[in-house]
Design an enzyme around this catalytic site. Structure first.
Site, PDB file in Angstrom:
ATOM      1  N   SER A 143       0.866  -1.185   0.000  1.00 49.49           N
ATOM      2  CA  SER A 143       0.000   0.000   0.000  1.00 49.49           C
ATOM      3  C   SER A 143       0.899   1.231   0.000  1.00 49.49           C
ATOM      4  CB  SER A 143      -0.850  -0.007   1.275  1.00 49.49           C
ATOM      5  OG  SER A 143      -1.521   1.218   1.447  1.00 49.49           O
ATOM      6  N   TYR A 156      -1.778  -1.265  10.741  1.00 50.72           N
ATOM      7  CA  TYR A 156      -1.951  -1.529   9.310  1.00 50.72           C
ATOM      8  C   TYR A 156      -0.751  -1.009   8.516  1.00 50.72           C
ATOM      9  CZ  TYR A 156      -3.748  -1.346   4.559  1.00 50.72           C
ATOM     10  OH  TYR A 156      -3.885  -1.508   3.203  1.00 50.72           O
TER      11      TYR A 156
HETATM   12  N1  LIG Z   1      -8.897  -0.665  -0.552  1.00 50.60           N
HETATM   13  C1  LIG Z   1      -7.854   0.138  -0.392  1.00 50.60           C
HETATM   14  O1  LIG Z   1      -7.990   1.371  -0.299  1.00 50.60           O
HETATM   15  C2  LIG Z   1      -6.459  -0.446  -0.371  1.00 50.60           C
HETATM   16  C3  LIG Z   1      -5.373   0.436  -0.558  1.00 50.60           C
HETATM   17  C4  LIG Z   1      -4.082  -0.082  -0.542  1.00 50.60           C
HETATM   18  C5  LIG Z   1      -3.862  -1.431  -0.355  1.00 50.60           C
HETATM   19  N2  LIG Z   1      -4.936  -2.265  -0.160  1.00 50.60           N
HETATM   20  C6  LIG Z   1      -4.649  -3.680   0.053  1.00 50.60           C
HETATM   21  O2  LIG Z   1      -5.317  -4.428  -0.931  1.00 50.60           O
HETATM   22  C7  LIG Z   1      -5.582  -5.730  -0.450  1.00 50.60           C
HETATM   23  C8  LIG Z   1      -7.038  -6.072  -0.709  1.00 50.60           C
HETATM   24  O3  LIG Z   1      -7.839  -5.166   0.056  1.00 50.60           O
HETATM   25  P1  LIG Z   1      -9.341  -4.778  -0.346  1.00 50.60           P
HETATM   26  O4  LIG Z   1      -9.426  -3.318  -0.284  1.00 50.60           O
HETATM   27  O5  LIG Z   1      -9.772  -5.513  -1.552  1.00 50.60           O
HETATM   28  O6  LIG Z   1     -10.097  -5.330   0.953  1.00 50.60           O
HETATM   29  P2  LIG Z   1     -11.484  -6.123   1.122  1.00 50.60           P
HETATM   30  O7  LIG Z   1     -12.489  -5.658   0.153  1.00 50.60           O
HETATM   31  O8  LIG Z   1     -11.782  -6.029   2.585  1.00 50.60           O
HETATM   32  O9  LIG Z   1     -11.069  -7.620   0.750  1.00 50.60           O
HETATM   33  C9  LIG Z   1     -10.193  -8.350   1.576  1.00 50.60           C
HETATM   34  C10 LIG Z   1     -10.091  -9.772   1.060  1.00 50.60           C
HETATM   35  O10 LIG Z   1      -9.241 -10.509   1.965  1.00 50.60           O
HETATM   36  C11 LIG Z   1      -9.934 -11.689   2.395  1.00 50.60           C
HETATM   37  N3  LIG Z   1      -9.557 -12.037   3.758  1.00 50.60           N
HETATM   38  C12 LIG Z   1      -9.677 -11.281   4.862  1.00 50.60           C
HETATM   39  N4  LIG Z   1      -9.256 -11.974   5.937  1.00 50.60           N
HETATM   40  C13 LIG Z   1      -8.853 -13.187   5.491  1.00 50.60           C
HETATM   41  C14 LIG Z   1      -8.325 -14.342   6.126  1.00 50.60           C
HETATM   42  N5  LIG Z   1      -8.141 -14.387   7.451  1.00 50.60           N
HETATM   43  N6  LIG Z   1      -8.017 -15.419   5.364  1.00 50.60           N
HETATM   44  C15 LIG Z   1      -8.224 -15.393   4.017  1.00 50.60           C
HETATM   45  N7  LIG Z   1      -8.711 -14.322   3.359  1.00 50.60           N
HETATM   46  C16 LIG Z   1      -9.031 -13.240   4.094  1.00 50.60           C
HETATM   47  C17 LIG Z   1     -11.412 -11.305   2.303  1.00 50.60           C
HETATM   48  O11 LIG Z   1     -12.229 -12.445   2.101  1.00 50.60           O
HETATM   49  P3  LIG Z   1     -13.017 -13.231   3.261  1.00 50.60           P
HETATM   50  O12 LIG Z   1     -13.594 -12.203   4.180  1.00 50.60           O
HETATM   51  O13 LIG Z   1     -13.998 -14.010   2.476  1.00 50.60           O
HETATM   52  O14 LIG Z   1     -11.988 -14.100   3.885  1.00 50.60           O
HETATM   53  C18 LIG Z   1     -11.435 -10.479   1.024  1.00 50.60           C
HETATM   54  O15 LIG Z   1     -11.487 -11.322  -0.097  1.00 50.60           O
HETATM   55  C19 LIG Z   1      -5.188  -5.716   1.033  1.00 50.60           C
HETATM   56  O16 LIG Z   1      -3.914  -6.272   1.203  1.00 50.60           O
HETATM   57  C20 LIG Z   1      -5.182  -4.235   1.368  1.00 50.60           C
HETATM   58  O17 LIG Z   1      -4.326  -3.946   2.451  1.00 50.60           O
HETATM   59  C21 LIG Z   1      -6.230  -1.789  -0.169  1.00 50.60           C
END
Ligand SMILES: NC(=O)c1ccc[n+]([C@@H]2O[C@H](COP(=O)([O-])OP(=O)(O)OC[C@H]3O[C@@H](n4cnc5c(N)ncnc54)[C@H](OP(=O)(O)O)[C@@H]3O)[C@@H](O)[C@H]2O)c1
Length: 276
Positions: A143, A156
């Site tokens: 990130s 985080y």
């Molecule tokens: N959105 C942003 O603004 C942003 C910015 C920078 C970086 N990121 C990074 O991008 C990545 C994806 O984030 P996102 O925004 O798409 O978040 P999200 O919509 O909350 O999705 C998170 C994903 O991780 C899975 N997950 C969570 N806990 C888990 C566990 N214990 N075991 C296996 N799977 C798990 C969730 O599925 P289940 O709940 O079904 O397990 C879901 O598929 C992350 O690494 C986040 O830090 C996000």
């Protein structure tokens, strides 16, 4: 790996958000998929739509990667099914938002288990097999939060700083092995990342997950070690944090997060922090 046609890619956290976007974009580019998350029904819905739209071969594996045996069970399941992973996308991630003391300890520890421990275990288990074969790739989703300390997202941002450092080191260790490693640094992206909390992403400042996924895969194909798949200005912020004193960047990021109301944010299931 400069093309994705015919490879087998494993995407963690593929049940929603960026993970679903990575899965769809990889399928569009001709990859076979292994999709991993805890929510089996959501995973299967993503798998069905990707099969229907792109004719891709898709396998799903339900796993809680934050559990102590989550990764070993997943790797055993892959071995049982004779699945060799060419590209690992360590995308699953989570993080507490709000004052450090305003979230239960477990919320912080769970994000360390998922963002750091599971990512490290998977990189070791599957990266080892790739190096033995002399080919493969790992994309670790970090990130822009990786580049400075972030008050009100303290654990985080610290987990993402680990992902950045770990990835750069692995990329160098694996150089010449046939296995490439890259960190992706999205900025705010329109997903349900803050679901279950009082925090919200500001639509005007978020990128589309589809754009972030496509730019990440383009950067990996070009051989980047770090990818900045969000809007242009975000990369400049990561330069500023390398030049300014760390106390200054921490103050500024604290001020920005206060302006976004994150100093008052909390899980919906836990009470609001005392106003300071
Ligand atoms: N959105 C942003 O603004 C942003 C910015 C920078 C970086 N990121 C990074 O991008 C990545 C994806 O984030 P996102 O925004 O798409 O978040 P999200 O919509 O909350 O999705 C998170 C994903 O991780 C899975 N997950 C969570 N806990 C888990 C566990 N214990 N075991 C296996 N799977 C798990 C969730 O599925 P289940 O709940 O079904 O397990 C879901 O598929 C992350 O690494 C986040 O830090 C996000």
């Amino acid at each position: 790996m400069t093309r994705y046609t015919g490879i087998t890619a494993l995407v963690t956290g593929a049940s929603k958000g960026l993970g679903t976007a990575y899965a769809r974009e990889l399928a569009r580019r001709g990859a076979r998929l292994v999709l991993v998350a805890r929510s089996g029904d959501a995973l299967r819905r993503v798998a069905d739509s990707v099969r229907e739209e792109y004719g891709a071969e898709v396998t799903t594996e339900v796993a809680d990667l934050a559990a102590s045996d989550g990764v070993s069970r997943l790797v055993a399941a892959l071995d049982r099914r004779n699945i060799a992973v060419d590209l690992l996308v360590n995308n699953a991630g989570a993080g507490a938002v709000g004052p450090f003391l305003g979230s239960p300890q477990d919320r912080h520890i769970d994000s360390v288990e998922l963002n750091i421990v599971a990512l490290t275990r998977l990189s070791h288990a599957l990266g080892g097999k790739m190096v033995a074969r002399g080919s493969g790739g790992i994309i670790n989703v970090a990130s822009t939060a990786a580049f400075q300390a972030m008050p009100y997202q303290a654990t985080y941002a610290a987990t993402k700083a680990y992902v950045l450092s770990f990835t750069e080191a692995l990329a160098e260790e694996f150089r010449g092995s046939g296995v490439r490693v890259m960190a992706a640094h999205p900025g705010a992206t329109a997903t349900s990342f803050f679901e279950g909390t009082t925090a919200a992403l500001k639509p005007a400042f978020t990128d589309r997950p589809e754009t972030v996924a496509a730019r990440t895969l383009d950067a990996f194909a070009r051989g980047a070690v770090n990818a900045y798949p969000g809007r242009t200005g975000l990369r400049a912020i990561t330069w500023a944090t390398r030049i300014l004193p760390r106390t200054t960047t921490t103050r500024v990021s604290g001020r920005l997060n206060r302006a976004l109301g994150l100093d008052q944010a909390h899980d919906i299931s836990t009470p609001a922090p005392e106003p300071s």
